[in-house]
Each structure stands twice: as structure tokens, then as C-alpha cells.
Scaffold this motif. Structure first.
Motif, short mmCIF file in Angstrom:
data_model
loop_
_atom_site.label_atom_id
_atom_site.label_comp_id
_atom_site.label_asym_id
_atom_site.label_seq_id
_atom_site.Cartn_x
_atom_site.Cartn_y
_atom_site.Cartn_z
N THR A 1 11.35 -8.07 4.85
CA THR A 1 11.82 -6.85 5.50
C THR A 1 10.82 -6.30 6.50
O THR A 1 11.18 -5.52 7.38
CB THR A 1 12.11 -5.75 4.45
OG1 THR A 1 11.00 -5.70 3.54
CG2 THR A 1 13.37 -6.06 3.69
N THR A 2 9.55 -6.67 6.34
CA THR A 2 8.58 -6.21 7.33
C THR A 2 7.48 -7.25 7.49
O THR A 2 7.18 -7.98 6.54
CB THR A 2 7.95 -4.85 6.92
OG1 THR A 2 7.01 -4.47 7.93
CG2 THR A 2 7.21 -4.94 5.60
N HIS A 3 6.94 -7.33 8.69
CA HIS A 3 5.73 -8.11 8.93
C HIS A 3 4.58 -7.15 9.22
O HIS A 3 3.61 -7.52 9.88
CB HIS A 3 5.92 -9.08 10.09
CG HIS A 3 6.97 -10.13 9.81
ND1 HIS A 3 7.45 -11.00 10.76
CD2 HIS A 3 7.64 -10.43 8.67
CE1 HIS A 3 8.37 -11.80 10.22
NE2 HIS A 3 8.50 -11.47 8.97
N GLY A 4 4.73 -5.93 8.74
CA GLY A 4 3.72 -4.90 8.95
C GLY A 4 4.29 -3.66 9.62
O GLY A 4 3.70 -2.59 9.58
N GLU A 5 5.49 -3.81 10.23
CA GLU A 5 6.09 -2.66 10.91
C GLU A 5 6.39 -1.55 9.91
O GLU A 5 6.94 -1.80 8.83
CB GLU A 5 7.42 -3.05 11.58
CG GLU A 5 7.30 -4.13 12.63
CD GLU A 5 7.47 -5.52 12.05
OE1 GLU A 5 7.27 -5.70 10.84
OE2 GLU A 5 7.80 -6.44 12.83
#
Lengths: 728, 291
Positions: free
Chosen positions: A437-441
């Protein structure tokens, strides 16, 4: 030669302070451990329970005709088949074995079927016709006391007031809030199971997964109309408990069917039925007001706490007392006003669960301490340390804390631990994990602290004791010991602790733990973090009796030394019904947590990155088991913080499955750094302090504080849901 | 209950024709739960695990309906990154060892993890009966809540899914960091040569469904042949269109409002990742970007 105990200790391995391997560990990991659900008896039949689909209804009629016609059915029973008293309960006998003319919660047992196969039982059950007149359920704990009474005495189960010091004070800084705690489930993995075997003389043997054999027996005998000696209980393999096995589930039902049919009867709940078959943690609504001076010193705390006990009392009265007496937390406050109410509603019955009232209060008072820190511009740790109780502090009940209370030290220990590295770039370590769901965002880190207090052992004047028998004889030329109690091993490791104590006390390495059953006296409940304290104390005392007869001998020939001892902790007092004053508790336990979380603030997903803990255990009899308890308790607190809730609507459970009642997995629970303090309590055997519950209390508020720090949101309810974090 | 154990596909089809009430079972990760919870009482189970051809995949790709998730992850991850990502979110390792895409399609739950990928990647479902074989495009396969386009005598034989022609992404929201049923999910597959993208949502409507307006928006807005960095406004518009394609409900797993919100976020992010990868391929000689 005569050896003293200390010299003997050094001669054998596996005594206290070491971590011998658990006898059940490998079996459980390999799936070979025999749980109660594995019980089997030649010629046994199967029991099944017909439950109410309605949270509140009058029973107009019950027609068994068609069910009785199903081939393979041995019996279909209702309340009229209960030979003894059709009411039971841990504190108030208000719960029918089988419903008579009214059902007060969804899942309440109405009828029983005994049949040759579980499938037959199920088919017959579907042919029982119950006509209900559905009533409007009472579901709001805050207004329940003024709603239509569900029981003859009205809907207030117990009110505990605490009045200490001045009642109407002003303060430089005042913070207040309303907090909510959702209904958590114990979610033990081994569902309720038991096997009842009737005997020719009208007595019955019950093999059962439970937390307290003797209280089960007393309730079963009363319902069956039998003297207690005609009901024999033996503990079967228990797959977790956490309070959920303190109340009866099918104990009476299985015995009823067995005595009625003359056949051994096995009952096993499936996962869904298990959610209806045991009590849960009380949901709570808590109103708090904290007043402090400008240095952060607490001037007063006022609280009004509502605990939803659901349809029957279970252990609500004691849970209410805990939430009240521990309601300000591990802090020194001279002026306290607390009113805590336990209510009847038509929600699922609630009772014991790890933390037992202290968890609900803990979420609220720790949220308040953070709010106070904010208002004062202090750090969360500083405001807590400023008010931290110590040995000699006075509780809101007037009780003086008379052993170590290292609250400030615990906080500083977790504060001083190194912080984890920054947010990872590996999705497995980010919120959502491999769900990608996220790569860090959107990921923001937060840090939060909490500390908690829990009473250990039974309180309020209860005669809390345990019975232990230790027998020593020669086996193959050397001394061997056997230890027998009725104290339940539910997975916490009591069997190992008892062996360790005997080894240390008698210097005998070979120690057999006999099956736990009712052929020996009461062992008390496996709850309130009390078994190592109380049953451990009893085993230690029995060993002392054996040791004096042994008199240093290492060869006793054909002699058998057999000693049984009943051991009790120091007495406690009832609470004053008006002021809530009294030395109600035996011992206090403390733990502190620092939680570090990564929150995906756009999706409202949370990953707990670190959940470090410091706890005083007095003395770690089995250091590995102590750490295991702290990890497990912390994980259960994490569950309450971010996912675990039985959701109800109009009294009906919406998620009775492990698909929708989520408990943390290994990818939700971070590895923990744990500091274990051993500040001996001079009143307790070996100085020990109960371990199991304190970490459950501080884990939840520490995580929520960390989520608040990451998001800036108020977050007044647990579990925190993605909707709360995203405003959707 | 009868337990039917055919050794060949032909035999299985004969049995299914004779016993249309028989429920096919492969990994059993869904069917057995339904049986255990007494949600379903089929008169017969049709065990497909003995039929070798259902458990093989071949180039093209044609993936037998009985290939477990673990093999899709291990053996097909490079060719089908989207399907592998979705497979990786299914249950626990034990479940991925047993569960199959065929089972996902058979159950046709709106929350099934692989459906959005199959929709976004133009998968075609091969079904067979004694009457013959039918090829059903994924977006004609899901016809209602837990209902698919199968006739009572048909079995799911394979999924046809071309190796990825461009970057693919899959994203799923659950309220636990592993082993969780989808609150909602989203898949995107870029087809740079065709100057378009596929996009689909899961667990946000009565069936898994394509986000057609969102797909058309990308086809008309983006230059796949010579990609430039994405404008934030494009990502946002795409997210909005994906969100609008959903018609979720409030339930125990999440609110409808949250689902719509989360879909917009996932759509935005996954488009960004896929586009970044495309930029890397076009400009950086196939470099794999991970924004």
C-alpha cells in the motif's frame, strides 16, 4: 551428610532462576499436544447447544418433537431437565444453565442435543422449534441503569465510589476527555471443549479445559443437584485462556447430557460458537478530568467509568473494583473522585480478560497524562515521572504501597533504549506490509509512552489460597518427587515453575507433575497473575514440610514422605462502600512501554515498529517464561490498540470469526527489547511479583500515544481504525 | 456427501455433467471453511487435485486452475508481477501452498485477491464441460455477489494471461499487516505498446470490476510511447475516477467512505509506481524503479 537447601540447589539443575524447557513446548509446536478437543472415549456421543438468535426475547414455546425423532438422537434437553439449581455465576448466580422464559443475549443456550455424531446433533438441533417474542434490547451502557430492568434488581451490577482527599478543587491546568474501549476477545486458539463420563453411582467425571477446577465443580454440582464429591474434574489440554475460561461454558451441559443418557458426552465449540460461548473484555466509556499545578504535579483526578457487563454479571463486580481502585494509574494523587459502574445490557456477557478492568482505565488515564503533558508543554515521560508513585505511596483507596514501585525507573529504562532506525524502504517493514500500500508515501513516525498498574492475586477480602501436595520416595535408588495441585496449567508454564520450585527446595532433580484434578484441594483460579505467587507459595510450603521430614537424608528406603499444605497470601480488606477506602489489594505490578509506530496517514494503516518494555517482576523464577509473558501481554495490548474488537449492532455480534476478528500476526508484532527488574517483594514467595497482566495494560496506550504523535489526532477510542485516522 | 475423485479432466467433466450439484474442490481453503462453518452443504464434492493438467502452466501463458499461489509467486513472478503481488497477499504461507487462482474464480468473492489483477490484465478464463470449451474474458466472468458465469456443468480449467507487456501493480488495504481479507484492493497494468492501461477494483462493489472511466482517462491523457513524469493532477484525477468506479458498502471491515478514499489513494500511488517503472525502462535502459 546433611545438606542445606542452598547447597542442594547448586547440586541440581532446573531450579528457580533457570529456564528449563517446557514439557509441552515441542509438542505444541509440532501439533502433537493433546488439547481438550482431542478427548475421546469409546462409545461416546456428541453434545450440541441450541442458542438464541436474539439479544433479548421472551421464549413463547419450545417444541422438541421433531428433534427427538431424528435417528441417532439420545436426548434433547431444556431447563426443565436441569435437576439442581438452574442458575450459576462466578459472583452472582444470575445466569441460567438453559434459558427458561427469556433470553438476554444472542447466543444464550436454550436447549441441548446429545447424538451419535456431531452432524446428527446439528440436524436435530435445527428441528427444535422455539417461538420467540422479540424484545427491544438494552445496548447502551451509559443509559442502561435507567432502562427497563433485565434482572430483578435492576441493571446496575455494581457501583464502586472512591472518595479521597478534597472533592472540589481548582488547578492551574485542567484537562478532560471522554474515552471508549471496544469489546476485546481473549481469542484463545483452542476452543471450548470437554468430555463428561457418567459413572454407575450417578456421579460424573468431567475432563475439561478451564481456569479453575474447584469453582467449576461447585457450580456444576449445584446445577446437577449433586454433592460436590460426586462431580470429579480433571484438567485437559488447555489452548489458551486469558480469562475467557473462568466462567462456565459447556461444563454443566456436557454433564447433564452424560447423566441423562448414561453415555460419555463430548462437546467442542467451533470458532464461531466460541465467540458466543465465553465472556469478553468489558467495553467501557470513561470520563476523566485531571487537574495539575504549573509544575505538572497532579492536584486531583475525577473519573466516571462505565463498564458494559452484558447480559449476566460474570466477574463484573470485581472488574468494576479494579477499574475504580486502579483508576488513576501508578501516580500519586491526594484528591481523587471516582465513580465506576458495571451495568447489565443485552450485549454479549463480559467478564475476565487479562488486565481485568485495569486495561480500560489504563487507556483513559494514560491518554489523559499525554493530554496533560501537552497542556503543560512537558514531555510525556517528564509529566509521568513528576507524578510517579514509589514504595510508600498511598493509593486512592488509602492503601500504602509496601513494596517496590519503580514507576519512574521503568519509564526511564524504556526512554533510554535506542530508537529504531528510520522508516524502512522494505515494504515488509512498512504499514500494510506485502499488501503493497505504500513505498513510504504518507508514512509518518511517532513515539509514545505509557505505564500501568495492576493488582496481583484476588482482592477485597477474598480468601485466596492454594493447595499443594508434594510426595517424595525412592525411585531407582535416588529421591524423586511428585507434585500435585488443582491449579490449572493453561499455557502459562505453571508445570515448569512447580518443578523448579521443588528442585530448589528439595534438591531433587526428578520431579513429576501429576495431573491437575479435584482429588486434591482447591488451587484457586489461574487468573489475576496469581498462580506462581499462590500455588508457587503452596508448593514451596509443602516442600518445607517434606524437607523437615526428610531431614537431610538422601536415602529413605521404602518410606514415602507425603505432605499437603494449604497456603494463602496475606489477607486483604473489603472496600468501604461509600469512600472506597481499604487495603483491598495484595500486591501491585508495574510495566512501562515505549511504542514506535509508522502510520500511513493517508490510508490510516499502522505498523508498530518497536514496542519496548520494562517491568518489575520481583524475581524471575523462569526468566524465559517471564519474557514470554511480557511479549504475549504486549501483543494482546497491541491487538486492542489497532485491530481487536467484537463489533456489535443492536446486541448482535457482527464478526464472530477469525476472518473479521483480527489478532496480531508475527508481521504486526515487532521484536521487543525487554528490561526485567527483580526488586523482591518481601511479602511474596521468593519475592516474586505477578507477571502476566501488567504488560497488557501499558502496551495499548503507548501505541495509541505514538499514533497520536504521528498524526496529531485526538484518538479517544480503541481499537484505532483506519476510518479514525482518515476521517472517513 | 459423496466425494468424487476423477483422475482425468474428461472424467471430471463427465462427473460434473452427471452431478451438477457437486462442488469442485482444489486447495479447499475456501470450500472447507464454508463446510466447517456449515454455511454450505453440497451433496457432493468433486476433488480436482488428481488431475495433472490442472496443476501445470505453459508458455503463453496458460495457467492451470489448480496451480497454487506459491508456484505463481515462485515460478511466474517475473512474467506476471501483478498476479504474483496479489498472490503474495493471500492468507498465510500454508494457505498459499494450497489455494489456487481457480478457487478464487470459483468462489468469485468480491474480496478475492486475484480478481482485480485478472481484470486489469485482460485475463481470459477457460472453462470446459462435456459440451465443449468456452473462453470467458475476466470482465464477463463476475456476474454477481459470489456468482460467476459458469454453467452448472462447467469447470474452470485454466486462466490465460499474457506475460506482462508493461509495469503492473497491485495494492490491498487490510486492517492487519498480513493474512487479512481485503477491505478494498486495486490493480493496474500498463500496456505501453497499446497506449493504454487496465485498472480494476476489488472488495468495493458487488463484484470485482474494471474502472473503465479511469482506464479511458489514462489512455487519452498519457503518452505511453515517450513517457514524461506524471503530473500530480493526473494521479489525482485517476484516483478520483477509480474511486467513482466503486460502489462499496459499510460493513464490519470498513466504511464505504473509507473504501472510496482508500481506492483513490491506492490508485494514485500504484499509477505513480507503475509510471516510474515505465520511465525507468524507456529512459534508463530497463532500470527497475521503486519510487
Amino acid at each position: 551428610m546433611t545438606l542445606t537447601p542452598a547447597e542442594l540447589t547448586s547440586a541440581v539443575s532446573g531450579g528457580i532462576g533457570t529456564s528449563p524447557q517446557r514439557p509441552d513446548g515441542n509438542l505444541k509446536v509440532r501439533g502433537e499436544f493433546a488439547y481438550a478437543s482431542d478427548l475421546w472415549h469409546e462409545d461416546m456421543i456428541w453434545g450440541a447447544t441450541l442458542r438464541s438468535p436474539h439479544p433479548y426475547a421472551r421464549i413463547v414455546s419450545v417444541d422438541l418433537t421433531e428433534a427427538l425423532k431424528v435417528p441417532g438422537v439420545y436426548a434433547v434437553l431444556t431447563h426443565s431437565d436441569v435437576p439442581g439449581r438452574n442458575q450459576y455465576g462466578l459472583e452472582h448466580k444470575d445466569q441460567p444453565v438453559l434459558a427458561v422464559d427469556v433470553v438476554r443475549y444472542q447466543g444464550e443456550p436454550v436447549a441441548l442435543v446429545g447424538a451419535d455424531h456431531p452432524e446428527t446433533a446439528l440436524r436435530a438441533m435445527k428441528k427444535i422449534v422455539v417461538a420467540y417474542d422479540v424484545l427491544e434490547p438494552v445496548v447502551d451502557m451509559e443509559t442502561a441503569a435507567d432502562s427497563a430492568p433485565l434482572h430483578p434488581g435492576g441493571n446496575l451490577v455494581r457501583h464502586v465510589p472512591i472518595r479521597r482527599g478534597a472533592q472540589d478543587l481548582q488547578a492551574d491546568v485542567v484537562v478532560s476527555g471522554r474515552y471508549e474501549v471496544g469489546m476485546q476477545d481473549q481469542a484463545f486458539l483452542g476452543p471450548e471443549s470437554g468430555l463428561a463420563v457418567p459413572a454407575a453411582d450417578g456421579s460424573v467425571d468431567l475432563y475439561i479445559a478451564t481456569q479453575w477446577l474447584h469453582v467449576d465443580r461447585a457450580q456444576v454440582a449445584s446445577a446437577l443437584g449433586l454433592p460436590e464429591e460426586k462431580v470429579r474434574l480433571t484438567l485437559s489440554g488447555v489452548g489458551g485462556a486469558f480469562g475467557g475460561r473462568e466462567d462456565l461454558s459447556m461444563q454443566v451441559h456436557a454433564c447433564l447430557l452424560a447423566l441423562h443418557t448414561g453415555k460419555p458426552v463430548k462437546m467442542v465449540y467451533n470458532r464461531e460458537e466460541s465467540f458466543y460461548g465465553h465472556v469478553h473484555r468489558h467495553p467501557a466509556v470513561l470520563y476523566y478530568e485531571h487537574g495539575a499545578d504549573h509544575t505538572g504535579k497532579l492536584v486531583y483526578v475525577k473519573a466516571r467509568i462505565y463498564l458494559d457487563g452484558g447480559a449476566y454479571a460474570s466477574s463484573t463486580p470485581a472488574v468494576v473494583a479494579n477499574a475504580a481502585t486502579l483508576g488513576v494509574g501508578p501516580y500519586e494523587v491526594d484528591n481523587v473522585t471516582i465513580d465506576c459502574y458495571g451495568l447489565y445490557t443485552n450485549n454479549p456477557p463480559c467478564g475476565a480478560m487479562r488486565g481485568f478492568g485495569a486495561v480500560q482505565a489504563g487507556f483513559a488515564y494514560e491518554s489523559q497524562m499525554d493530554k496533560l503533558a501537552d497542556a503543560l508543554g512537558m514531555s510525556p515521560v517528564d509529566v509521568r515521572v513528576r507524578n510517579a508513585m514509589t514504595e510508600g505511596s498511598v493509593m486512592p483507596t488509602g492503601q500504602v504501597v509496601d513494596s517496590a514501585a519503580p514507576v519512574a525507573q521503568l519509564l526511564k529504562l524504556v526512554q533510554d533504549k535506542p530508537l529504531p532506525a528510520g522508516t524502512s524502504s522494505d515494504i515488509r517493514e512498512l504499514p500494510g506490509g506485502v499488501s503493497n500500500t505504500t513505498h513510504g508515501e504518507g508514512v509518518v513516525r511517532g513515539v509514545g509512552y505509557a505505564v500501568g498498574i495492576k493488582n496481583i492475586c484476588f482482592s477485597e477480602g477474598y480468601d485466596d489460597y492454594s493447595t499443594a501436595r508434594v510426595r517424595v520416595s525412592m525411585v531407582n535408588g535416588s529421591l524423586a518427587a511428585a507434585v500435585h495441585t488443582a491449579a490449572c496449567e493453561v499455557g502459562q508454564g505453571l508445570v515448569t515453575i512447580m518443578q523448579q520450585i521443588v528442585r530448589t527446595e528439595l534438591g531433587i532433580e526428578r520431579v513429576t507433575v501429576l495431573p491437575m484434578d479435584t482429588t486434591i484441594g482447591n488451587g484457586g483460579s489461574t487468573s489475576a497473575s496469581r498462580q506462581t505467587y499462590v500455588t508457587g507459595g503452596a508448593v514451596k510450603a509443602a516442600c518445607a514440610a517434606v524437607r523437615s521430614r526428610l531431614d537431610g537424608r538422601v536415602d529413605i528406603g521404602s518410606e514415602v514422605i507425603d505432605e499437603t499444605v494449604e497456603w494463602r497470601h496475606r489477607a486483604t480488606e473489603a472496600l468501604d462502600p461509600v469512600t472506597g477506602q481499604g487495603n483491598a489489594h495484595v500486591q501491585y505490578g508495574f510495566a512501562a512501554h515505549r511504542a514506535v509506530v509508522d502510520v500511513d496517514v493517508e490510508l490510516g494503516l499502522v505498523r508498530v515498529v518497536a514496542l519496548d518494555c520494562a517491568q518489575d517482576v520481583g524475581r524471575a523464577l523462569n526468566p524465559q517464561a517471564v519474557v514470554g509473558q511480557i511479549q504475549g501481554g504486549s501483543a494482546q495490548g497491541l491487538g486492542l490498540a489497532v485491530m481487536e474488537e467484537i463489533q456489535t449492532s443492536g446486541g448482535k455480534v457482527r464478526n464472530p470469526s477469525f476472518t473479521d476478528y483480527l489478532i496480531p500476526t508475527v508481521l504486526d508484532m515487532p521484536p521487543m527489547s525487554i528490561d526485567v527488574l527483580e526488586l523482591a517483594d518481601p511479602h511474596a514467595p521468593y519475592g516474586i511479583r505477578g507477571v502476566g497482566e501488567p504488560p497488557t495494560i501499558s502496551s495499548t496506550p503507548a501505541i495509541v500515544a505514538a499514533i497520536r504523535a504521528a498524526t496529531g489526532l485526538a484518538l479517544t477510542r480503541v481499537p484505532v481504525r483506519p476510518e479514525h485516522l482518515t476521517g472517513t | 456427501m459423496d466425494f468424487l475423485r476423477p483422475e482425468t479432466l474428461a472424467e471430471a467433466l463427465e462427473l460434473k455433467a452427471a452431478r451438477p450439484d457437486a462442488v469442485p474442490i482444489a486447495g479447499g481453503t475456501d470450500v472447507m471453511v464454508e463446510l466447517n462453518f456449515d454455511h454450505r452443504r453440497p451433496a457432493a464434492l468433486l476433488d480436482l487435485t488428481r488431475i495433472p493438467e490442472l496443476r501445470e502452466w505453459s508458455d503463453g501463458l496458460r495457467i492451470g486452475s489448480g496451480v497454487p499461489y506459491v508456484r505463481i509467486i515462485d515460478e511466474l513472478g517475473a512474467q506476471l508481477p501483478g498476479l504474483a503481488m496479489a498472490s503474495r497477499t493471500v492468507g498465510s504461507p500454508q494457505i498459499r501452498n494450497r489455494g489456487t487462482v481457480g478457487g478464487n474464480l470459483g468462489a468469485a468473492s468480491p474480496a478475492g485477491d486475484t480478481h482485480p489483477v485478472l481484470l486489469a490484465s485482460d485475463a481470459v478464463i477457460e472453462v470446459a464441460s462435456v459440451r465443449g470449451t468456452r473462453m470467458i474474458p475476466a470482465d464477463e466472468f463476475y456476474v454477481g455477489v459470489k456468482r460467476n458465469a459458469l454453467e452448472p456443468d462447467e469447470l474452470i480449467v485454466a486462466v490465460h494471461l499474457a506475460p506482462a507487456k508493461g509495469p503492473q501493480q497491485f495494492s490491498k488495504v487490510g486492517t492487519r499487516n498480513a493474512m487479512v481479507i481485503a477491505v478494498c484492493s486495486f490493480a493496474i497494468s500498463l500496456f505501453p505498446e497499446e497506449n493504454r492501461a487496465g485498472a480494476a477494483v476489488g472488495s468495493a462493489a458487488p463484484t470485482p470490476r474494471r474502472a473503465v472511466d479511469a482506464e479511458e482517462f489514462l489512455a487519452s491523457t498519457l503518452d505511453f510511447a515517450s513517457p514524461k513524469p506524471l503530473l500530480d493532477s493526473v494521479k489525482r484525477e485517476f484516483g478520483e475516477l477509480v474511486s467513482r468506479a466503486a460502489s462499496p458498502i459499510d460493513d464490519v471491515r470498513g466504511s464505504a467512505a473509507y473504501r472510496k478514499h482508500a481506492l483513490a489513494v491506492m490508485a494514485r500511488r500504484t499509477l505513480g509506481w507503475a509510471w516510474q517503472e515505465l520511465l525507468g525502462q524507456k529512459n534508463g535502459g530497463g532500470e527497475h524503479a521503486c519510487a
